[in-house]
Design an enzyme around this catalytic site. Structure first.
Site, PDB file in Angstrom:
ATOM      1  N   ASP A  74      53.933 -14.791 108.673  1.00  0.00           N
ATOM      2  CA  ASP A  74      55.107 -14.809 109.262  1.00  0.00           C
ATOM      3  C   ASP A  74      54.878 -16.194 109.932  1.00  0.00           C
ATOM      4  OD1 ASP A  74      57.281 -13.095 110.210  1.00  0.00           O
ATOM      5  OD2 ASP A  74      57.061 -13.777 111.888  1.00  0.00           O
ATOM      6  N   SER A  75      56.243 -16.841 109.598  1.00  0.00           N
ATOM      7  CA  SER A  75      56.407 -18.215 110.258  1.00  0.00           C
ATOM      8  C   SER A  75      57.716 -18.524 110.736  1.00  0.00           C
ATOM      9  CB  SER A  75      56.208 -19.031 109.245  1.00  0.00           C
ATOM     10  OG  SER A  75      56.872 -18.596 107.957  1.00  0.00           O
TER      11      SER A  75
HETATM   12  P1  IMP Z   1      59.837 -14.783 108.115  1.00  0.00           P
HETATM   13  O1  IMP Z   1      58.293 -15.318 108.396  1.00  0.00           O
HETATM   14  O2  IMP Z   1      59.875 -14.151 106.714  1.00  0.00           O
HETATM   15  O3  IMP Z   1      60.342 -14.048 109.459  1.00  0.00           O
HETATM   16  O4  IMP Z   1      60.972 -16.219 108.092  1.00  0.00           O
HETATM   17  C1  IMP Z   1      60.303 -17.496 108.552  1.00  0.00           C
HETATM   18  C2  IMP Z   1      61.544 -18.470 108.437  1.00  0.00           C
HETATM   19  O5  IMP Z   1      61.008 -19.649 108.786  1.00  0.00           O
HETATM   20  C3  IMP Z   1      62.244 -18.397 106.921  1.00  0.00           C
HETATM   21  O6  IMP Z   1      63.532 -18.495 107.135  1.00  0.00           O
HETATM   22  C4  IMP Z   1      61.772 -19.793 106.513  1.00  0.00           C
HETATM   23  O7  IMP Z   1      62.714 -20.511 105.799  1.00  0.00           O
HETATM   24  C5  IMP Z   1      61.353 -20.670 107.828  1.00  0.00           C
HETATM   25  N1  IMP Z   1      60.059 -21.389 107.223  1.00  0.00           N
HETATM   26  C6  IMP Z   1      58.767 -20.978 107.439  1.00  0.00           C
HETATM   27  N2  IMP Z   1      57.895 -21.775 107.009  1.00  0.00           N
HETATM   28  C7  IMP Z   1      58.830 -22.629 106.579  1.00  0.00           C
HETATM   29  C8  IMP Z   1      58.406 -23.800 105.812  1.00  0.00           C
HETATM   30  O8  IMP Z   1      57.222 -24.203 105.541  1.00  0.00           O
HETATM   31  N3  IMP Z   1      59.566 -24.770 105.686  1.00  0.00           N
HETATM   32  C9  IMP Z   1      60.656 -24.543 105.745  1.00  0.00           C
HETATM   33  N4  IMP Z   1      61.154 -23.306 106.485  1.00  0.00           N
HETATM   34  C10 IMP Z   1      60.108 -22.495 106.717  1.00  0.00           C
END
Ligand code: IMP
Length: 214
Positions: A74-75
């Protein structure tokens, strides 16, 4: 800290960009891995308010559905001038009315929010990418690994490599955005290398050091 004894895991993600990066990272360790997307697992609702909670929701859903250990990510992008937004809602900022994701629009939203606040200098545009990796076992045990990379929001998107918000994130000490970097430069990391650059690679390095190495 529980060690990972098997090399057969599920990558608990439906996000093609993350799946690619995690596949690159686990490559040198001889893992046999399928993603939740390939296994047609339903995408669980991310109801948490922290990266850790949402990472656990995703990893536990895949571990329980597969009977195998599962690794989730999760990021998100945390922008200081926006009080930490979009943060855990980074994916939501890209959502469109028809349910698809539009990252050009999401990056424009970040820019508009910053310019509405008059945040134009690099110091006013400080941000970090955060990644929490969660390894979950079918019995419900979880381990978390957090990686962060500091940087600034670029004046305009640059580059077409990577995914998501990569074109607007310029890591500290670099003249290029993640969108202008090769996969190797952004998230490459191999055992024995002292540093990793991306948030995901930094979290992965902690996973290796604590859960894989004896
Ligand atoms: P989730 O973790 O699925 O809730 O979403 C993480 C969001 O952060 C996504 O929309 C990704 O596009 C964005 N994100 C996470 N890591 C990166 C990365 O390494 N580069 C660009 N966008 C990121």
């Amino acid at each position: 800290m529980r060690k990972l004894e098997t090399r057969t895991i599920v990558v608990a993600s439906h996000n093609a960009g993350k799946i690619r990066e995690i596949a690159d990272l686990i490559g040198p360790f001889g893992f046999s891995a399928k993603s939740a997307a390939e296994l047609n697992f339903e995408e669980p609702e991310e109801t948490g308010t922290t990266f850790e909670e949402n990472a656990a929701i995703k990893a536990l859903a895949s571990a329980k559905a597969s009977g195998l250990p599962a690794l989730s990510d999760d990021s998100g992008l945390v922008v200081d001038a926006l009080g930490g937004d979009p943060g855990v809602y980074t994916a939501n900022w890209a959502e469109t009315a028809d349910g698809t994701r539009d990252f050009a629009m999401a990056m424009e939203k970040v820019e508009k929010a910053l310019s509405d606040r008059g945040a134009m200098t690099p110091a006013e545009r400080s941000a970090r990418f955060v990644s929490v990796l969660c390894l979950a076992w079918p019995d419900g045990h979880t381990e978390m690994f957090r990686g962060e990379v500091e940087g600034v929001i670029a004046e305009a998107p640059r580059g077409d490599q990577g995914f998501g918000y990569d074109p607007i994130f310029q890591p500290a000490g670099y003249e290029t955005t993640f969108g202008e970097m090769s996969a190797e430069e952004k998230h490459g990391w191999k055992p024995g290398e002292p540093e990793a650059l991306s948030h995901r690679a930094r979290a992965f390095k902690i996973f290796v050091e604590t859960c894989l190495e004896a």
